[in-house]
Scaffold this motif. Structure first.
Motif, PDB file in Angstrom:
ATOM      1  N   LYS A 438     -22.179 -40.681  34.525  1.00  0.00           N
ATOM      2  CA  LYS A 438     -22.004 -42.026  33.966  1.00  0.00           C
ATOM      3  C   LYS A 438     -20.800 -42.734  34.594  1.00  0.00           C
ATOM      4  O   LYS A 438     -20.864 -43.911  34.948  1.00  0.00           O
ATOM      5  N   LEU A 439     -19.697 -42.019  34.717  1.00  0.00           N
ATOM      6  CA  LEU A 439     -18.487 -42.615  35.291  1.00  0.00           C
ATOM      7  C   LEU A 439     -18.692 -42.962  36.765  1.00  0.00           C
ATOM      8  O   LEU A 439     -18.278 -44.032  37.227  1.00  0.00           O
ATOM      9  N   THR A 440     -19.323 -42.053  37.511  1.00  0.00           N
ATOM     10  CA  THR A 440     -19.584 -42.300  38.926  1.00  0.00           C
ATOM     11  C   THR A 440     -20.467 -43.511  39.104  1.00  0.00           C
ATOM     12  O   THR A 440     -20.221 -44.369  39.961  1.00  0.00           O
ATOM     13  N   SER A 441     -21.509 -43.621  38.290  1.00  0.00           N
ATOM     14  CA  SER A 441     -22.426 -44.756  38.378  1.00  0.00           C
ATOM     15  C   SER A 441     -21.718 -46.074  38.101  1.00  0.00           C
ATOM     16  O   SER A 441     -22.046 -47.105  38.699  1.00  0.00           O
ATOM     17  N   ALA A 442     -20.717 -46.041  37.227  1.00  0.00           N
ATOM     18  CA  ALA A 442     -19.976 -47.257  36.892  1.00  0.00           C
ATOM     19  C   ALA A 442     -18.865 -47.561  37.887  1.00  0.00           C
ATOM     20  O   ALA A 442     -18.187 -48.591  37.766  1.00  0.00           O
ATOM     21  N   GLY A 443     -18.665 -46.665  38.876  1.00  0.00           N
ATOM     22  CA  GLY A 443     -17.621 -46.888  39.877  1.00  0.00           C
ATOM     23  C   GLY A 443     -16.236 -46.522  39.403  1.00  0.00           C
ATOM     24  O   GLY A 443     -15.240 -46.926  40.020  1.00  0.00           O
ATOM     25  N   ILE A 444     -16.124 -45.763  38.314  1.00  0.00           N
ATOM     26  CA  ILE A 444     -14.816 -45.336  37.815  1.00  0.00           C
ATOM     27  C   ILE A 444     -14.417 -44.041  38.516  1.00  0.00           C
ATOM     28  O   ILE A 444     -15.163 -43.060  38.475  1.00  0.00           O
ATOM     29  N   PRO A 445     -13.274 -43.993  39.168  1.00  0.00           N
ATOM     30  CA  PRO A 445     -12.836 -42.745  39.804  1.00  0.00           C
ATOM     31  C   PRO A 445     -12.756 -41.631  38.768  1.00  0.00           C
ATOM     32  O   PRO A 445     -12.130 -41.806  37.713  1.00  0.00           O
ATOM     33  N   CYS A 446     -13.416 -40.513  39.048  1.00  0.00           N
ATOM     34  CA  CYS A 446     -13.427 -39.421  38.072  1.00  0.00           C
ATOM     35  C   CYS A 446     -13.317 -38.092  38.798  1.00  0.00           C
ATOM     36  O   CYS A 446     -13.837 -37.926  39.904  1.00  0.00           O
ATOM     37  N   PHE A 447     -12.659 -37.143  38.153  1.00  0.00           N
ATOM     38  CA  PHE A 447     -12.291 -35.899  38.808  1.00  0.00           C
ATOM     39  C   PHE A 447     -12.621 -34.713  37.915  1.00  0.00           C
ATOM     40  O   PHE A 447     -12.531 -34.790  36.691  1.00  0.00           O
ATOM     41  N   ARG A 448     -12.961 -33.592  38.564  1.00  0.00           N
ATOM     42  CA  ARG A 448     -13.328 -32.378  37.847  1.00  0.00           C
ATOM     43  C   ARG A 448     -12.171 -31.406  37.699  1.00  0.00           C
ATOM     44  O   ARG A 448     -12.305 -30.393  37.025  1.00  0.00           O
ATOM     45  N   SER A 449     -11.048 -31.674  38.367  1.00  0.00           N
ATOM     46  CA  SER A 449      -9.909 -30.759  38.253  1.00  0.00           C
ATOM     47  C   SER A 449      -8.618 -31.540  38.382  1.00  0.00           C
ATOM     48  O   SER A 449      -8.583 -32.619  39.009  1.00  0.00           O
TER      49      SER A 449
END
Length: 699
Positions: A438-449
């Motif tokens: 969801k975050l990636t689709s909205a263009g929000i930088p998101c990280f797993r670590s």
């Protein structure tokens, strides 16, 4: 413009060919040479596919052709999959036919010893000046999923539904393309094109990427770089990409010490290959990440942080952190701190606004909302206030277990702020693929670590506004040679870099009175003796005329013993001078990066401490001041604890002045180094007391 160098022609053959020929195509789709035909057909490539196999009339149920000459047309792109010892013949046929682009899969060239080097030189000579461009060797091919162009032998592309997006990838390693595809697919990240550049015998990463800059379907670049090659073309691409606002992210291998081992000066020894590459990338506005995982995660953040215009003063990136999990946020803060980024405290005014909105927080470096932050209304109100707070450039939301178990609840407040003028990023503590998507689709930088989160932020913060490009340097077939120290001081005079007074006298004659007082130092002065201490060519602490005469005799005897083949009858005399600190200022023309300038701890500790700052040359006085701030040992002359302040402004001026050699290619100077340069008390300037300059010999 020569058609060979037309970006439009290259772009068409590379990513939009109407026809491709597969030389050495195999009937077995499971073999390396059988994959491209299978992949192209499966992906729905609409162009014409010509399998070339002299031993078969059918290849994978399609008509096969015995040779390139037998084709009904000249193909736009030829993929050569035959053994190494046949490559030169096939490429020669492509050149003769005028094929626009040929990709070579085989290895066994410069990486395989003298025979391979000779083979590579022959390959380079074949295409030089022709209308045929070459990709490789050791290239696994080209992919553009949106048009079905799966012209690759990479087994990873057997995976269906390669994600389509707006990223262009260029990689020295073809296998990394497959790794990025699988990781991108898992993250919902797609690609506009992917190219395995291989050994760059002809086409390079920079030239390929520059040819794609006009493509409206591409808005960012990912580079996997094994070493810095064809630096001028990479620099031209990076500058143009920055001008167009298309971010470039790079992951670079190769922390080699080979360049340092071959260096003629301390500057070369200290500024190793990777150090220069690091400065090169950052000075061109390229975000260099340390972790491969971060390569895919950084571009959304880079899009929210356009590269500042040239000449813009740099300042630290101010990062605010809000969280529902203290442990998760502590990891992010820790990783940012390791990379030199301090998390910014909320101001009393911001805390007051939060309290007025009914948001209870534990004020500190991190705004910890505890479990209350898992409520939509609390997190939304908090983000409303933090994203409007003037003390933050970026707000990072660290989301706990609710990101996995209640993704709609945890993610929605962030999605509601996706278009906010101030950047917002998210770090999800649990494995939460739904929230990530969801975050990636909205263009929000998101990280797993926390590591990749901090890596991306640090890479963006480390980019520097573009400086003035250096003047074009003329290539020389002859190695540079040192000039004498006396001549080197003439170079410094022309640049405006101060040096201690100097007088030259003959070793074989009684010394005349000096134009300055004692004590002095005496040094042998010869272009053939760049490193004087190695031959006993320096005598310190000479107190009077008699000691000077004795020192000259000592120098003469040492030369006879340690440098018997060198005719030298000149000594350079300088007054003994002491400063508050010693630094090294060096300039050199790197074979790939071009002119660089370095400031480092000087004297005998230069190569041991490796406390230095490096930039592409030339540098402005503002950039030189940044370099001064980056050398840790200079803290001792910044007035700490009442100690005398050094003239750091004069030091910055000297660094900038020496870097101007980058704008004077006609001098032929390839290296210039002052070590040590003495930093005098504030207001008294700096003084060079030793200098080494290497010049290209003119025919």
């Amino acid at each position: 413009m020569n058609d060979r160098f037309s970006p439009d022609r290259l772009m068409s053959a590379l990513l939009s060919p109407a026809s491709v020929a597969l030389v050495g195509a195999s009937d077995d789709p499971g073999k390396t040479a059988g994959r491209p035909q299978q992949f192209l057909r499966r992906a729905g490539f609409q162009g014409r596919i010509y399998p070339i196999n002299a031993k078969r009339t059918l290849v994978q149920d399609a008509p096969a052709w015995p040779s390139l000459e037998a084709l009904p047309e000249v193909p736009d792109h030829v993929f050569v999959m035959t053994p190494t010892d046949t490559v030169l013949e096939v490429v020669g046929q492509c050149v003769m036919l005028g094929v626009p682009l040929v990709t070579v899969l085989a290895s066994g060239f410069s990486e395989s010893g003298p025979e391979g080097v000779a083979r590579e030189e022959a390959l380079r000579a074949l295409v030089a000046g022709s209308r045929t461009r070459l990709l490789g060797p050791s290239s696994l091919g080209v992919v553009r999923a949106s048009t079905g162009l799966m012209l690759t032998a990479n087994a990873a592309f057997a995976e269906p539904d390669v994600p389509v997006g707006r990223l262009f990838v260029a990689s020295h390693s073809g296998s990394m393309l497959g790794a990025l595809v699988s990781r991108g697919k898992a993250r919902g990240v797609g690609f506009a094109g992917m190219v395995s550049v291989g050994s760059e015998v002809d086409l390079s990463i920079g030239e390929i990427c520059q040819a794609t800059l006009d493509d409206p379907s591409i808005d960012g670049y990912l580079l996997f770089i094994e070493s810095l090659r064809h630096g001028a073309k990479l620099q031209a691409f990076a500058r143009e990409a920055a001008r167009r606002g298309k971010p470039v992210i790079a992951y670079k291998l190769g922390r080699s010490s080979a360049a340092a081992e071959m260096a003629a000066t301390h500057t070369g020894a200290i500024a190793g290959e990777d150090d220069v590459a690091d400065a090169f990338l950052k000075d061109l506005g390229i975000a260099r990440v340390d972790q491969f995982e971060t390569l895919l995660e950084t571009l959304p953040l880079a899009r929210r942080f356009p590269l500042p215009p040239p000449g813009t003063p740099r300042r630290p990136l101010r990062v605010g952190v809000v969280t529902t999990t203290g442990g998760g946020s502590a990891m992010v803060v820790d990783q940012l701190g390791v990379r030199g980024i301090d998390v910014t405290h909320a101001t009393p005014a911001t805390l007051a606004r939060l309290a007025a909105a009914g948001v209870a927080t534990n004020p500190g470096r991190v705004l910890d909302l505890t479990l209350a932050g898992t409520r939509y209304d609390v997190m939304k109100a908090t983000l409303d206030i933090l994203l409007d707070a003037p003390e933050f450039d970026l707000v990072v939301s660290v989301v706990g277990s609710s990101a996995r178990f209640q993704p709609d609840l945890a993610v929605q407040p962030l999605l509601d702020h996706a278009s906010h003028k101030r950047p917002l990023a998210a770090m999800l503590v649990p494995d939460a693929p739904g929230a990530l998507a969801k975050l990636t689709s909205a263009g929000i930088p998101c990280f797993r670590s926390p590591e990749t989160c901090a890596d991306a932020i640090a890479a963006i913060a480390a980019r520097r506004p573009l400086g003035t490009p250096a003047a074009t340097q003329k290539a020389s077939a002859t190695p540079p040679r040192p000039i004498s120290e006396a001549e080197a001081y003439g170079v410094l005079d022309a640049l405006g870099v101060p040096h201690a007074p100097a007088a030259t006298i003959r070793l074989s004659a009684p010394p005349a009175p000096l134009p300055f007082g004692f004590p002095v130092v005496a040094k042998v002065c010869s272009a053939e003796i760049p490193h004087k201490t190695e031959v006993g060519g320096v005598v310190l602490g000479i107190s009077n005329q008699e000691e000077l005469a004795a020192a000259l005799l000592t120098l003469k005897q040492n030369l006879a013993q340690h440098a018997p083949g060198i005719a030298c009858d000149e000594a350079l005399i300088q007054p003994m001078v002491k400063g508050l600190a010693e630094v090294l200022v060096g300039y050199r023309v790197d074979p790939e990066a071009g002119p660089i300038v370095m400031l480092a701890a000087g004297g005998i500790w230069a190569e041991v401490a490796k406390d230095r700052s490096i930039r592409l040359a030339p540098v402005s006085i503002e950039t030189a001041r940044e370099m001064v701030d980056e050398v840790r040992s200079l803290a001792s002359v910044r007035g700490l604890r009442g100690k005398p302040r050094g003239d750091l402004e004069a030091l910055a001026a000297a660094v900038s002045a020496l870097s101007e050699l980058a704008m004077q290619p006609d001098t032929g100077i390839s290296e210039a180094e002052v070590n040590p340069l003495l930093v005098m008390p504030e207001g008294q300037g700096v003084l060079a007391v030793d200098a080494l300059v290497l010049k290209l010999t003119r025919p």
